[in-house]
Design a protein around this motif. Structure first.
Motif, short mmCIF file in Angstrom:
data_model
loop_
_atom_site.label_atom_id
_atom_site.label_comp_id
_atom_site.label_asym_id
_atom_site.label_seq_id
_atom_site.Cartn_x
_atom_site.Cartn_y
_atom_site.Cartn_z
N ASP A 43 0.82 -1.21 0.00
CA ASP A 43 0.00 0.00 0.00
C ASP A 43 0.85 1.26 0.00
OD1 ASP A 43 -2.29 -1.54 0.04
OD2 ASP A 43 -2.63 -1.33 2.20
N SER A 44 2.02 1.19 0.64
CA SER A 44 2.88 2.37 0.76
C SER A 44 3.80 2.55 -0.44
CB SER A 44 3.74 2.25 2.04
OG SER A 44 4.71 1.21 1.90
N ALA A 45 3.72 1.61 -1.42
CA ALA A 45 4.63 1.64 -2.57
C ALA A 45 6.07 1.75 -2.09
CB ALA A 45 4.28 2.78 -3.52
N GLY A 46 6.44 0.80 -1.23
CA GLY A 46 7.78 0.80 -0.65
C GLY A 46 8.87 0.62 -1.68
N PRO A 47 10.14 0.77 -1.27
CA PRO A 47 11.25 0.76 -2.23
C PRO A 47 11.43 -0.55 -2.98
CG PRO A 47 12.05 0.79 0.05
CD PRO A 47 10.59 1.07 0.10
N LEU A 48 10.92 -1.66 -2.45
CA LEU A 48 11.04 -2.94 -3.18
C LEU A 48 9.94 -3.13 -4.21
CD1 LEU A 48 12.17 -5.43 -0.37
CD2 LEU A 48 13.57 -4.14 -2.00
N THR A 49 8.95 -2.23 -4.19
CA THR A 49 7.92 -2.26 -5.23
C THR A 49 8.01 -1.00 -6.09
OG1 THR A 49 6.28 -1.30 -3.72
CG2 THR A 49 6.37 -3.70 -3.88
N GLY A 50 8.04 0.16 -5.43
CA GLY A 50 8.28 1.41 -6.15
C GLY A 50 7.15 1.87 -7.05
N MET A 51 5.95 1.30 -6.87
CA MET A 51 4.83 1.68 -7.73
C MET A 51 3.53 1.35 -7.02
SD MET A 51 5.04 -1.46 -10.48
CE MET A 51 6.83 -1.56 -10.40
N ALA A 52 2.44 1.93 -7.49
CA ALA A 52 1.13 1.59 -6.94
C ALA A 52 0.86 0.11 -7.20
CB ALA A 52 0.06 2.45 -7.59
N TRP A 53 0.37 -0.58 -6.16
CA TRP A 53 0.20 -2.03 -6.25
C TRP A 53 -1.03 -2.42 -5.44
CZ3 TRP A 53 4.83 -5.11 -7.80
CH2 TRP A 53 4.56 -6.48 -7.89
N PRO A 54 -2.23 -2.21 -5.96
CA PRO A 54 -3.44 -2.57 -5.22
C PRO A 54 -3.57 -4.07 -5.07
CG PRO A 54 -3.99 -1.91 -7.45
CD PRO A 54 -2.53 -1.63 -7.28
N ILE A 55 -3.87 -4.54 -3.87
CA ILE A 55 -4.02 -5.98 -3.59
C ILE A 55 -5.40 -6.43 -4.04
CG2 ILE A 55 -3.98 -7.76 -1.80
CD1 ILE A 55 -1.27 -6.42 -2.26
N ALA A 56 -5.46 -7.34 -4.99
CA ALA A 56 -6.74 -7.72 -5.57
C ALA A 56 -7.59 -8.56 -4.63
CB ALA A 56 -6.51 -8.49 -6.88
N TYR A 57 -6.95 -9.41 -3.82
CA TYR A 57 -7.71 -10.36 -3.01
C TYR A 57 -7.40 -10.17 -1.53
CZ TYR A 57 -8.68 -12.42 -7.54
OH TYR A 57 -9.10 -12.62 -8.83
N ARG A 58 -7.68 -8.98 -1.05
CA ARG A 58 -7.44 -8.64 0.36
C ARG A 58 -8.61 -9.19 1.19
NH1 ARG A 58 -4.33 -3.83 2.10
NH2 ARG A 58 -4.48 -3.23 -0.09
N GLU A 59 -8.56 -10.47 1.45
CA GLU A 59 -9.64 -11.17 2.15
C GLU A 59 -9.08 -11.88 3.37
OE1 GLU A 59 -12.68 -10.93 1.06
OE2 GLU A 59 -12.47 -10.30 -1.04
N GLU A 60 -9.96 -12.30 4.25
CA GLU A 60 -9.53 -13.12 5.38
C GLU A 60 -9.02 -14.47 4.86
OE1 GLU A 60 -9.33 -12.07 8.54
OE2 GLU A 60 -9.96 -10.13 7.70
N GLU A 61 -8.20 -15.11 5.68
CA GLU A 61 -7.52 -16.33 5.24
C GLU A 61 -8.48 -17.39 4.71
OE1 GLU A 61 -5.90 -19.77 7.88
OE2 GLU A 61 -4.31 -18.25 7.77
N ALA A 62 -9.55 -17.67 5.44
CA ALA A 62 -10.47 -18.72 5.01
C ALA A 62 -11.08 -18.40 3.66
CB ALA A 62 -11.57 -18.91 6.06
N ARG A 63 -11.38 -17.14 3.42
CA ARG A 63 -11.96 -16.75 2.14
C ARG A 63 -10.94 -16.89 1.01
NH1 ARG A 63 -15.34 -17.32 -1.61
NH2 ARG A 63 -15.71 -15.51 -2.95
N ARG A 64 -9.67 -16.60 1.29
CA ARG A 64 -8.64 -16.75 0.27
C ARG A 64 -8.49 -18.21 -0.14
NH1 ARG A 64 -4.07 -15.02 3.11
NH2 ARG A 64 -5.19 -13.94 4.75
N VAL A 65 -8.51 -19.12 0.83
CA VAL A 65 -8.46 -20.54 0.52
C VAL A 65 -9.68 -20.94 -0.32
CG1 VAL A 65 -8.53 -22.87 1.50
CG2 VAL A 65 -7.09 -21.11 2.56
N GLU A 66 -10.83 -20.43 0.08
CA GLU A 66 -12.07 -20.73 -0.63
C GLU A 66 -12.00 -20.23 -2.07
OE1 GLU A 66 -16.47 -20.53 1.07
OE2 GLU A 66 -15.72 -18.54 0.56
N LEU A 67 -11.43 -19.05 -2.28
CA LEU A 67 -11.33 -18.49 -3.62
C LEU A 67 -10.49 -19.38 -4.53
CD1 LEU A 67 -10.93 -14.69 -2.87
CD2 LEU A 67 -12.67 -15.69 -4.37
N LEU A 68 -9.36 -19.88 -4.02
CA LEU A 68 -8.54 -20.75 -4.85
C LEU A 68 -9.33 -21.99 -5.27
CD1 LEU A 68 -5.03 -20.57 -3.11
CD2 LEU A 68 -5.70 -19.59 -5.31
#
Length: 296
Positions: A43-68
């Motif tokens: 979110d902070s576009a830190g030095p190891l990313t250096g660009m805007a990087w919106p997280i597409a699947y910012r979900e709770e763990e169980a939901r992320r497993v379910e999505l896969l």
């Protein structure tokens, strides 16, 4: 951004290829407080990313497993990594428990150059770890650090795959690039290294290492997507070399930390025009053989 149609599109992709589903060797699951710190860094576009990087699947763990599962992913990893000494053994304990309670997860472990690394890697192997993660960029370490000699030796002896972020994308680190990995392989030629992101942006150098060492594989994570092609385009002239390595390329996605919907990685691979047989191998069969999963 992702939509409710992502699952439909991902399953349709596998269906067109006649696959039972997908095997994704580069997905991230880690303790909640660690994951949230990773998201904050993006979110902070830190030095190891250096660009805007919106997280597409910012979900709770169980939901992320379910999505896969909804995407038709049959097996996946819990890529996690320490950024300093004293973290890896704790992360390995969490990952062991996560794999035990999560169907489809390939038990993942990690390490850092520190005293005792050889011992806790041996413990992880004994506990059933099937794949390891090394993040040279985030960890800021030389993979040839003498503290890692017992680690690489144990992993080579076990034939355990290691997904290594060693390319200099999205931003170079002190020890990223092909040269440290070439030195590592010269000392441990039996290592089974999976080069993350196809070694982005040093694609050609890492293709050469895969051509020189039978144990070197490549994962597709974020390669060829519209997002990555803007700053690290894959050279079209090298596509025949990638096609020739079709039995050593594995699907990776970076889920959930991607700035686009999951099916876009699949579409990006399909539009390369390397054929259905190549896609079937990359998206399922190669990883199924590597991890002893059913091929049918």
């Amino acid at each position: 951004m992702p939509t409710a149609d992502d699952a439909v599109a991902a399953r349709a992709f596998a269906g067109r290829l006649g696959l039972p589903g997908l095997v994704d060797v580069h997905t991230h699951f880690m303790p909640d407080r660690v994951m949230r710190k990773v998201w904050a860094y993006f979110d902070s576009a830190g030095p190891l990313t250096g660009m805007a990087w919106p997280i597409a699947y910012r979900e709770e763990e169980a939901r992320r497993v379910e999505l896969l599962g909804e995407f038709g992913v049959l097996a996946f990893t819990s890529m996690l990594y320490p950024h300093k000494a004293g973290m890896a053994q704790w992360l390995n304990g969490w990952a062991r428990d996560f794999a035990r309670r999560t169907p489809g997860c390939l038990h993942t472990a990690t390490f850092f150059p520190e005293p005792g690394a050889g011992a806790y890697v041996a413990d992880a192997l004994g506990a059933g770890a099937r794949v390891f993660k090394a993040h040279v960029q985030v960890g800021g370490y030389d993979p040839n650090d003498p503290l890692l000699d017992p680690v690489w030796g144990a992993l080579a002896d076990a034939g355990a795959p290691v997904v290594v972020h060693c390319g200099s994308g999205p931003a170079p680190g002190k020890h990223t690039g092909p040269e440290p990995v070439a030195r590592l392989l010269a000392r441990h030629p039996r290592l089974r290294l999976i080069v993350a992101h196809l070694g982005m942006p040093e694609y050609l150098d890492f293709l050469a290492l895969a051509e020189a060492y039978e144990g070197v594989l490549l994962d597709t994570t974020m390669a060829f997507t519209d997002f990555s092609e803007r700053f690290a385009p894959f050279p079209a002239a090298a596509l025949p070399r990638l096609a020739a390595l079709g039995d050593r390329v594995l699907l990776g996605s970076d889920f959930p930390n991607i700035p686009y919907g999951y099916p876009h990685q699949l579409e990006a691979l399909e539009r390369l025009g390397l054929g259905d047989a190549w896609l079937r191998a990359v998206c399922h069969d190669n990883a199924a053989r590597l991890f002893g999963l059913p091929l049918g």
